[in-house]
Design an enzyme around this catalytic site. Structure first.
Site, PDB file in Angstrom:
ATOM      1  N   LYS A 290     -13.957  -4.254   8.259  1.00  0.00           N
ATOM      2  CA  LYS A 290     -14.119  -5.122   6.707  1.00  0.00           C
ATOM      3  C   LYS A 290     -13.216  -6.339   7.482  1.00  0.00           C
ATOM      4  O   LYS A 290     -13.743  -7.313   6.602  1.00  0.00           O
ATOM      5  CB  LYS A 290     -14.685  -4.024   5.886  1.00  0.00           C
ATOM      6  CG  LYS A 290     -12.888  -3.471   5.426  1.00  0.00           C
ATOM      7  CD  LYS A 290     -12.520  -4.217   4.707  1.00  0.00           C
ATOM      8  CE  LYS A 290     -11.109  -3.059   4.561  1.00  0.00           C
ATOM      9  NZ  LYS A 290      -9.731  -4.421   3.790  1.00  0.00           N
TER      10      LYS A 290
ATOM     11  N   TRP B 229       0.698  -1.405   0.237  1.00  0.00           N
ATOM     12  CA  TRP B 229       0.439  -0.048   0.061  1.00  0.00           C
ATOM     13  C   TRP B 229       0.525   1.246  -0.217  1.00  0.00           C
ATOM     14  O   TRP B 229       0.459   2.197  -0.044  1.00  0.00           O
ATOM     15  CB  TRP B 229      -1.319   0.400   1.296  1.00  0.00           C
ATOM     16  CG  TRP B 229      -1.706   0.859   0.861  1.00  0.00           C
ATOM     17  CD1 TRP B 229      -2.534   1.426   2.295  1.00  0.00           C
ATOM     18  CD2 TRP B 229      -2.717   1.711   0.104  1.00  0.00           C
ATOM     19  NE1 TRP B 229      -3.542   3.081   1.919  1.00  0.00           N
ATOM     20  CE2 TRP B 229      -3.771   1.662   0.567  1.00  0.00           C
ATOM     21  CE3 TRP B 229      -2.932   1.197  -1.249  1.00  0.00           C
ATOM     22  CZ2 TRP B 229      -4.533   3.262  -0.420  1.00  0.00           C
ATOM     23  CZ3 TRP B 229      -4.139   1.983  -2.064  1.00  0.00           C
ATOM     24  CH2 TRP B 229      -4.356   3.450  -1.804  1.00  0.00           C
TER      25      TRP B 229
ATOM     26  N   ARG C 299      -6.025 -10.252   1.184  1.00  0.00           N
ATOM     27  CA  ARG C 299      -5.927 -11.183   2.407  1.00  0.00           C
ATOM     28  C   ARG C 299      -6.684 -11.250   3.400  1.00  0.00           C
ATOM     29  O   ARG C 299      -6.274 -12.758   3.663  1.00  0.00           O
ATOM     30  CB  ARG C 299      -4.223 -10.949   2.942  1.00  0.00           C
ATOM     31  CG  ARG C 299      -3.375 -11.005   2.037  1.00  0.00           C
ATOM     32  CD  ARG C 299      -1.898 -10.105   2.521  1.00  0.00           C
ATOM     33  NE  ARG C 299      -1.888  -8.358   3.264  1.00  0.00           N
ATOM     34  CZ  ARG C 299      -1.969  -7.267   2.604  1.00  0.00           C
ATOM     35  NH1 ARG C 299      -1.375  -7.757   1.025  1.00  0.00           N
ATOM     36  NH2 ARG C 299      -2.468  -5.962   2.893  1.00  0.00           N
TER      37      ARG C 299
ATOM     38  N   ARG D  38      13.632  -1.253   7.184  1.00  0.00           N
ATOM     39  CA  ARG D  38      15.098  -2.020   6.363  1.00  0.00           C
ATOM     40  C   ARG D  38      15.773  -1.704   5.544  1.00  0.00           C
ATOM     41  O   ARG D  38      16.273  -2.214   5.871  1.00  0.00           O
ATOM     42  CB  ARG D  38      13.863  -3.748   6.166  1.00  0.00           C
ATOM     43  CG  ARG D  38      12.785  -4.064   6.913  1.00  0.00           C
ATOM     44  CD  ARG D  38      11.949  -4.986   5.665  1.00  0.00           C
ATOM     45  NE  ARG D  38      11.537  -4.388   5.227  1.00  0.00           N
ATOM     46  CZ  ARG D  38       9.886  -4.876   3.971  1.00  0.00           C
ATOM     47  NH1 ARG D  38       9.998  -5.752   4.409  1.00  0.00           N
ATOM     48  NH2 ARG D  38       8.997  -4.086   3.482  1.00  0.00           N
TER      49      ARG D  38
ATOM     50  N   LYS E  82      -5.338   0.196   8.459  1.00  0.00           N
ATOM     51  CA  LYS E  82      -6.256  -0.159   8.817  1.00  0.00           C
ATOM     52  C   LYS E  82      -6.253  -1.385  10.153  1.00  0.00           C
ATOM     53  O   LYS E  82      -5.710  -2.230   9.595  1.00  0.00           O
ATOM     54  CB  LYS E  82      -7.460  -1.394   7.931  1.00  0.00           C
ATOM     55  CG  LYS E  82      -7.345   0.024   6.617  1.00  0.00           C
ATOM     56  CD  LYS E  82      -7.904  -0.232   5.356  1.00  0.00           C
ATOM     57  CE  LYS E  82      -7.948   0.379   4.384  1.00  0.00           C
ATOM     58  NZ  LYS E  82      -8.672  -0.135   2.620  1.00  0.00           N
TER      59      LYS E  82
END
Length: 307
Positions: free
Chosen positions: A167, A16, A231, A37, A84
């Site tokens: 959701k 995202w 996912r 990272r 989220k």
């Protein structure tokens, strides 16, 4: 659609975050991306940023907000949360964590039915930017909107944020339903009752019902429950096929936030006395305390009532 070139910092280089960086670059902005990272120079990425977008996973929000607070940002910089999830420590949303660390900063939440794979393919999408500061929401809207990515503004940040968060749990349940091959009727009933559960929670926590019936609630729910790109849906689908959770997680890339959201949501619901039967069954299933067939059966056997 961008009115002027801005310096935008994207914190998080996952699917995202990378997509948001692509959208911002396409609008001609100066974009800097930070990834814990590969790019530890957070101060350099933040320097001079007018818009700071947090797109890390829920687990990374609190430490990142603390790190940004120590570095400091310009008072006029707009903070945008694109995460989220719910914080398991204080039961807060990502935006609430950012606002607590930056009480005098404009904070905006960005959420909607946005499958990053489709956006990177150039397919059209829409989302909502919400804030208690109308100017800040409008600035983000103008900065990131394009002919392929339409942004709407809202003055209900908690509603927009909860829609995108809750959701994910419902999507796991719908995935289980499809994994069991229970058909379109069962799926439609589950999605509809899932939305009702989301609205119950959201309303008690200060969200407007119409927000949860909009893009960031119903819209995101439909996208997440109807695509194998989701996912959370894939987690449920795998469980519905009888696979153990560990195997399912090994087969997908990235984080399925619904797994972490379900137990936090149950705590919030218990505190406020909110019935969340779908979330309850999802959590039992994730913990291995029930089977997909038994979970769906209990939902169908609940006491009869009006809609």
């Amino acid at each position: 659609m961008a009115t002027s070139t801005q310096t935008i910092a994207i914190l998080g280089a996952g699917a995202w975050g990378s997509t948001l960086a692509m959208l911002a670059q396409a609008q001609g902005h100066r974009v800097r991306v930070w990834d814990r990272r590969t790019a530890p120079d957070l101060a350099g990425v933040l320097q001079g940023a007018e818009v700071i977008v947090s797109a890390v996973s829920m687990a990374g929000v609190r430490p990142l907000a603390g790190a940004v607070q120590k570095i400091g940002i310009p008072p006029q910089a707009i903070l945008v949360s694109a995460t989220k999830g719910l914080d398991p420590v204080e039961l807060l949303t990502p935006t609430q964590i950012w606002a607590a660390n930056f009480p005098n900063q404009a904070v905006v939440v960005l959420s909607g039915p946005n499958l990053s794979v489709e956006i990177r393919q150039g397919l059209p999408a829409a989302a909502v930017v919400a804030s208690r500061d109308p100017w800040a929401a409008t600035q983000v809207q103008r900065a990131l909107s394009s002919d392929r990515f339409r942004l709407y503004t809202s003055s209900d940040p908690i509603g927009v944020e909860l829609g995108g968060t809750l959701k994910n749990v419902i999507a796991i349940a719908v995935g289980v339903c499809d994994g069991l091959q229970l058909g379109t009727n069962a799926r439609s009933a589950l999605v509809t009752r899932g939305l009702a559960e989301m609205i119950r929670v959201g309303s008690r926590l200060g969200a407007r019902p119409e927000t949860l019936n909009g893009l960031s609630g119903l819209g995101d729910l439909l996208a997440t429950c109807h695509s194998p790109l989701s996912r959370n849906y894939r987690v449920g689908y795998g469980l519905g096929q009888g696979k153990p959770l560990g195997q399912v997680l090994a087969e997908i890339e990235g984080t399925a936030e619904g797994i972490h959201t379900a137990p936090v949501l149950l705590k919030i619901a218990a505190q406020h006395g909110i019935p969340v039967p779908i979330t309850h069954e999802v959590q039992l299933l994730l913990q291995g305390q029930t089977t997909p067939v038994a979970a769906l059966a209990r939902l169908m056997e609940r006491q009869l009532k009006s809609e």
